[in-house]
Design an enzyme around this catalytic site. Structure first.
Site, short mmCIF file in Angstrom:
data_model
loop_
_atom_site.label_atom_id
_atom_site.label_comp_id
_atom_site.label_asym_id
_atom_site.label_seq_id
_atom_site.Cartn_x
_atom_site.Cartn_y
_atom_site.Cartn_z
N TYR B 280 30.27 -6.93 -51.95
CA TYR B 280 28.97 -7.55 -51.72
C TYR B 280 29.08 -8.75 -50.77
CZ TYR B 280 26.35 -4.35 -54.48
OH TYR B 280 25.74 -3.21 -54.90
N HIS B 435 26.60 -7.97 -60.42
CA HIS B 435 27.55 -6.93 -60.03
C HIS B 435 28.93 -7.14 -60.67
CE1 HIS B 435 24.88 -4.83 -57.43
NE2 HIS B 435 24.54 -5.93 -56.80
#
Lengths: 755, 755
Positions: B280, B435
């Site tokens: 990410y 996440h």
């Protein structure tokens, strides 16, 4: 008679016979110059003159020199033999003969005495130990060696050591030579031949090595008796006809010839295909070519290279054609995946085929990839070709290779599209001797170097001691050889020929047609009527690039005819991640094996379903490309999602998946499928392109004894039609057939229309 | 309050509020020159002057031109939004903004009107459709977009389209601009911000995209109100504190700031580590850097690049260090394996970091590998650096990256040996927002680019429509995030923090020590006391190259302290083919899941055994290298051979294997293991070298609250000793300890001796 028993008997006989053969060295020898085997005096002169002038040759020389110098620095070790192929003593003796052979080349080229001394010292260490050496302590082989657990490896040793001996022959005194020949080389040659006729006198890659070994040392020693034995085998081997080796292969069949020339005659087809398959062809090529070359130098009158219309040189070309886009051999029959034309045997094969063949500039592109040449005249020649910019690409095309000594025992066809974007390997061959698998009319499919539908290969970890001593694992027999391990039909959960080698060896499939004249419509078709008595199989594979499709696909029509009812299983060993399917299935909460034996005991069932539609579709993603299998199914078919790995307590098998179509209680039937590559996925861009099949429907629109027709409707509504005349393979015959009210007319055995 | 409900409420509010915001465009604008965002007038001049002079830039230009020309030839399509991320409408709109941005660059560099026309036409097609466009029909997202199923992708669109608009700004009439800005850009910016505060006003990569999108268009339109909203968020967002998104992440926590600068402040540690993990971070780097660059050009006084001691440029370096030898990101937390520094985001990051940073010549080696540069000043600068031979290798070293805005929330350490021959990734970080995975003190191990012990990564096929629309699969939660999916300790078959995000988000592990000063003895050690209340974990990983070993190994000491008894499971997710082990086990005839939930429901048990010795060994072969795990076991331990894939009806999980040590009814205990690479196997030479472990015995020879000591005895009898002071991490403290009657004295927290 049990094999171990006859082996012991033979050994017993040999022990007493030995002194006689040793005395045979007394015979007169005509003086020859040395080296004369692989290197020649004139050839060496040429190598020396070109030093520093041919980059690839110089690089190869440096690389070999580095390796040999490192070994010389380590010192010589000839340990008491003890281990199987993965173990230290095996590896050490293997490295010894490899390094000695290379040291011989270095001695000749560089004229540095340290290389001659290294070989001499090593040979005398072997000479000192050999005479008292018992047979190898590991008892698994049907023909135990002395340095190694099987005579095969002892033969490897002699093939290489003959070259090393030849290289330093002139540096040794007459007495030294006599000592080596009397105490080491002749007894060694006798042991692997007369001492082990069950190994030496076969039609088998084992015997090729044995024959070449005896022949090579015969040529160095100028020993006519050994040379005759190498070329023609042992006349009276005393072997019975019902013997088998530990791989289950026959040792002797009625009327069998023996020796190098018979081994050259039998296993090679006129196209150069070797009946055991490419993995073993690669292995066997080395002794064939090396002894062929030695004979070419010393006994040119034998015309070994020219034998059977240049079959040895043709075989190199066939072998190169039996590779995927990365140069890896298709693992037909027993073959360890990953073996490729980068192997030392293929460096030998390609260099020799280039120099002694027609200097085919396409071979130079393989030489460039190998980035290594032999340190002899053929290697120099190839390196000069590369240096002089003669290289042309080796663009592999579709090819049909016959099997059998006369080319009449079926074969292997490879259909290729584009630059190996899609390669179909269709096997309709003979059994392939003891390394054969029971997989008539099976196929595998490749996208460049990636497997799309795999052939499992062998169940073995070659030379890895931890896995069964590096030898064949029991799963090779219980899984890898079985029919269900392959992309072909299994009837009633029983392998072809019931998995019986004796029966399987009597038959082969037959070519029906092969046509690669139109790159967008290539067809191969073959029949098999003996695998299941009473059941005839006719499989037709077409590689088609219709106008309305992005990429070519493979159409697979398997027509089965039987007057009685059976269960048919047709698996597809897809490689990749399951994407989606258009049928529903039950997922068991725990996994159980699919069956009890013939390979079924190794398969778990991860899903069991029924077709939701007459057209069943199943998609997966393999290494960046999407694939869809589209197949015509019957509502009674079972669809099984299988996973390999049951009853595999030692983790010898890979956990590979398949989709299996099970059709029960069927007599005559057709399995018609398309395997379609489409689109792409990239893990870096994360872009998924064309991830859905372009096919909407696939139907068998006609099927009788004479014709089978498949209609493929794409998602935009265009229907293609493929019709095969099942009983008339003439290219000139005219056909007319009414399908769904419409007449089709064509000439030749098949017809395709996509508009 | 339920999320869908509040989303609807917000949409309702927004519908009425819209006209007000559209009128906001009436404010005065100061004239700016264009392009001024990523390209500048002066920069473009420089690009034009260098055309034909900088090979890598010219090549990149040609490649982009080819792609854009092909798209122009295809024609513009702006379909009615319908699909999830793998589907056509999603892919098409995504391609549109990517191609438009590139066309803008081409227009500026090549001054060919066709590119300006292409962008203009496309923008007006969007302008025509946007006002009447409802929210996207797919309802899965907590913040549905209009062109895409989530506002995130709409924000992507605006970040790219702002650049395209900027590039052709000067070609448009005042009326055209007003039309685009009033009907498309402002309503678009308002929708993703005021229309979706639950998306826009978070600390999350989603919001970063949203903020950057609003900020980019603000800078082109010179709209101060939007710019303020981009930088500082929406002041009164009306969001409640208990909201979560559809990944389970918090939307708002108490005291939370918002806007671009807050997003730059919060998720990056001072070392440039991004708390969600590298996958990410890669995704977020693009809006961070692109808006940073735009602000640098238009509002240099904001000093975005200089913010927080140059954290944005540091982050590029951190990110490059979070890759394996092939440039693939370590899949910490949610990360799709295969993503690498070859991605377009990293081309952007590396070029910008080179040009606007210190022109670090090591970055040029990454530029050379990427073989592509940006079509702007930073790309030109990098390409000139390459042309002028300034490149230096980017040699990755061991590195310790702190986590948390102030660098005090644990971190990630990477120990490397040699030229990335062995890389250990040890995670002792914070949760990593939505996440994050529940894997405190877990690690993965690499040999160059090959996984030795893997981190599973995420359970998702990004953008592949067939697999759950390309979105996160349910197995991401049921498997990939669970503790048992990682190489760390699970207590009582329950994930860390019971898998509760709210709890997990409050804590982080703590560094105990990190020392990479001696390449042959590198140590990282960290503690975790909140994952299981009442149980403390202290894991120490050492990368050691003892004199008597061929290669370095990893010593892994996991000390667990608890006053109550538990079941501890410690898995090792090895990658490769099982070779052998020194314990016996039962192989079940059918496979059943190991447990019911928390990931256990996905594991089959392929084997279950007991240690045969206090030292348990388990070997595998992975991509040409042998590995052995040697671990100190108790006779009551269970050894489980697990296989992933149970309860996975849609085949979303890989069939990966693990060896798991299960210690039952234990309180205080130590798991001490060595993971040792050794030898090699080559599929072409078929040579197996050093296939056996060099370790004979591994023992915990001392363990109390203050010290833990491990003795490792090699096969030749030499014993090494590693001692850790468990409660004194000072580098200067002196220690003295008696082990087996012998005194050891040393300074600092650990001691190793191998003689």
């Amino acid at each position: 008679m049990h094999l171990a028993k006859i082996t012991n008997l033979l050994l017993f006989a040999f022990t007493f016979a030995t002194p006689l053969f040793i005395q045979a060295q007394a015979q007169a020898q005509i003086q020859q110059e040395h080296p004369n085997l692989i290197m020649t005096k004139a050839g060496v002169e040429k190598l020396r003159q070109n030093l520093g002038k041919v980059p690839l040759f110089d690089k190869s020389l440096q690389s070999v020199k580095q390796q040999v110098d490192a070994e010389i620095a380590l010192g010589i070790d000839t340990p008491i033999p003890k281990d199987f192929s993965g173990g230290y003593t095996h590896q050490r003796h293997k490295l010894n003969f490899q390094v000695a052979q290379k040291a011989g080349e270095l001695y000749q080229i560089l004229q540095d005495d340290k290389y001659a001394k290294y070989i001499r010292d090593m040979l005398f260490q072997y000479e000192a130990m050999y005479q008292d050496l018992p047979v190898h302590p590991q008892t698994r082989s049907y023909a135990r060696g002395k340095l190694f657990w099987q005579c095969l490896n002892d033969s490897n040793w002699l093939v290489y050591m003959s070259q090393a001996y030849d290289a330093i022959y002139d540096t040794l005194s007459v007495e030294e030579r006599a000592k080596l020949e009397n105490n080491l080389f002749r007894p060694f040659a006798d042991f692997i031949s007369i001492g082990n006729p069950q190994f030496y006198n076969r039609i088998h890659n084992h015997s090729t090595w044995g024959n070449a070994a005896v022949g090579m040392i015969a040529l160095v020693m100028n020993d006519e008796e050994l040379l005759q034995r190498a070329l023609y085998g042992i006349e009276d081997d005393g072997l019975e006809l019902d013997l088998k080796d530990n791989d289950g292969g026959f040792i002797k069949v009625a009327g069998q010839k023996a020796g190098f020339l018979a081994n050259l005659e039998e296993p090679f087809s006129p196209d150069g295909y070797f009946t055991e398959g490419p993995y073993y062809q690669r292995y066997a090529m080395y002794p064939f070519l090396i002894f062929g070359l030695a004979a070419h130098h010393v006994k040119p009158e034998l015309q070994v290279f020219e034998h059977k219309d240049n079959v040895l040189l043709k075989a190199v070309d066939a072998l190169l054609n039996l590779t995927d886009a990365d140069g890896k051999f298709f693992p037909l029959n027993d073959g360890q995946k990953g073996m490729s034309y980068y192997s030392p045997e293929l460096v030998t094969a390609v260099d020799i085929a280039y120099h002694y063949g027609s200097q085919d500039p396409k071979l130079l592109s393989i030489v460039e990839k190998q980035a290594l040449v032999l340190l002899n005249e053929s290697g120099l020649s190839a390196a000069i070709g590369v240096r002089d910019g003669k290289t042309q690409p080796f663009a592999k095309k579709s090819i049909n290779l016959s099997d059998g000594p006369d080319g009449k025992q079926g074969g292997v066809a490879i259909l290729r599209y584009g630059n190996e974007d899609l390669s179909l390997v269709f096997k309709y061959a003979a059994q392939g001797l003891s390394h054969g698998h029971y997989d008539k009319l099976s196929y595998s499919l490749y996208n460049k170097g990636d497997e799309v539908l795999q052939d499992y290969g062998l169940a073995r970890f070659v030379n890895i001691e931890q896995k069964g001593g590096g030898n064949y694992l029991s799963e090779n027999k219980t899984w890898a050889k079985q029919t269900i391990a392959h992309n072909t039909l299994t009837q009633n959960e029983t392998s072809h020929f019931n998995g019986e080698y004796e029966t399987a060896s009597q038959y082969h499939s037959d070519l029906y047609l092969y046509d690669d004249s139109n790159k967008d419509l290539q067809v191969v078709s073959a029949t098999e009527s003996n695998a299941y008595p009473g059941t005839a199989m006719h499989r037709t594979m077409a590689m088609i690039k219709p106008k309305n499709f992005e990429k070519p696909f493979v159409l697979d029509i398997l027509k089965v005819s039987s007057q009685t009812k059976h269960q048919y299983d047709l698996p597809f060993y897809f490689m990749g991640q399951v994407m989606k399917m258009n049928f529903t299935y039950d997922s068991p909460s725990s996994l159980s094996p699919l069956g009890k034996d013939q390979g079924y005991q190794h398969l778990y069932v991860e899903g069991k379903g029924k077709p939701s539609d007459n057209t069943t579709q199943f998609s997966w993603l393999g290494n960046g490309t999407f694939y869809t299998l589209t197949t015509a199914t019957d509502s009674n078919d079972e669809l099984l999602l299988t996973r390999l790995g049951a009853n595999d307590p030692e983790f010898n098998l890979r956990r590979d998946a398949a989709l299996m179509i099970r059709r029960k209680n069927a007599g005559d039937t057709v399995f018609a499928s398309v395997v379609e590559p489409h689109g792409s996925y990239n893990l870096v861009s994360e872009l998924s392109v064309n991830s859905n099949s372009s096919i909407k429907e696939l139907q068998v629109v006609h099927d009788d004894a004479n014709y089978t027709a498949i209609a493929i409707k794409d998602v935009k509504g265009t229907t293609s039609l493929f019709v095969l005349a099942n009983k008339a393979n003439s290219t000139t015959q005219q056909h007319k057939l009414k399908i769904n009210g419409k007449y089709y007319q064509w000439t030749g055995a098949y017809h395709f229309t996509d508009s």
